[in-house]
Design an enzyme around this catalytic site. Structure first.
Site, PDB file in Angstrom:
ATOM      1  CG  HIS A  91     -37.672  20.405  -5.704  1.00  0.00           C
ATOM      2  ND1 HIS A  91     -36.506  19.922  -5.788  1.00  0.00           N
ATOM      3  CD2 HIS A  91     -37.684  19.413  -4.997  1.00  0.00           C
ATOM      4  CE1 HIS A  91     -36.081  19.179  -5.598  1.00  0.00           C
ATOM      5  NE2 HIS A  91     -36.938  18.341  -4.992  1.00  0.00           N
ATOM      6  N   PRO A  92     -39.508  24.968  -4.216  1.00  0.00           N
ATOM      7  CG  PRO A  92     -39.123  25.613  -1.869  1.00  0.00           C
ATOM      8  CD  PRO A  92     -38.788  24.409  -2.847  1.00  0.00           C
TER       9      PRO A  92
END
Length: 218
Positions: A91-92
């Site tokens: 995930h970012p």
């Protein structure tokens, strides 16, 4: 050459002694069609519970159009329960929350993917044996001729012709001396014509590097 021996076109390359096809062992490049996954000839995976979707079983996060690739060389041997976690599983992480809001609202996906740039490819060399339950983490680089022990977790790089195990996987020992490894890499038997490989299988089963090198075609 025995009938069916080293048949790169076969989905199920192994038969039991009674002639039945083993449905739990497949040539991966015959059952995976994904532009982000490159698999060399003769590399197989085995499973005691064969899936309908081998790509989903092996590398579930490597979707078509992902910003990274999974590359596996020729003559790989992938045991049951191996999982390759590629970089798109992340995930970012630059913001306050890592919650993937965008996957629930596709209008936000462009911004989500814009945060996921420069993701590393995961590369597995030729003639690599991944033991039962091995996990390969994003961006791992596994050299040629490597053996990874069952249950190990691989991150970073493993050198050619090592035996590695543990979490994280560490080199236990090298399979050959440095000069022999250089010789094996120069010989590159996995790229030989199939007839030459068939003739060389007795040498491949032994530890005599020079005997193998002497059989190199041309």
């Amino acid at each position: 050459m025995p009938k069916g021996f080293l048949d790169a076109t076969s989905v199920y390359p192994m038969r039991f002694l009674d002639g039945r096809v083993n449905p739990g062992l497949v040539h991966l490049n015959r059952v995976i069609d994904n532009p982000n996954i490159e698999i060399g000839a003769y590399t197989y995976a085995s499973s005691f519970e064969p899936p309908e979707d081998w790509a989903l079983r092996l590398a579930p996060y490597t979707f078509a159009g992902a910003p990274e690739r999974l590359v596996i060389g020729r003559f790989g041997q992938i045991a049951d329960r191996v999982r390759i976690i590629t970089a798109s599983s992340n995930h970012p992480m630059a913001g306050i929350s890592t919650y993937p809001f965008a996957i629930f609202d596709h209008d936000r996906l462009a911004g989500y993917f814009a945060q996921m740039t420069d993701l590393p490819d995961t590369v597995i060399g030729h003639d690599v044996w991944l033991g039962d339950g091995v996990t390969v983490l994003p961006g791992a680089r596994i050299g040629c001729g490597v053996i990874v022990g069952a249950g190990s977790v691989v991150r970073g790089a493993l050198p050619d012709y090592c035996i590695a195990a543990g979490n994280p996987a560490r080199v236990i020992r090298m399979r050959f001396a440095p000069d022999q490894i250089a010789r094996l890499m120069a010989v590159g038997w996995w790229d030989w014509p199939v007839e030459a490989i068939a003739r060389a299988t007795p040498a491949l089963a032994r530890g005599d590097v020079e005997a193998l090198a002497a059989m190199a075609p041309g």
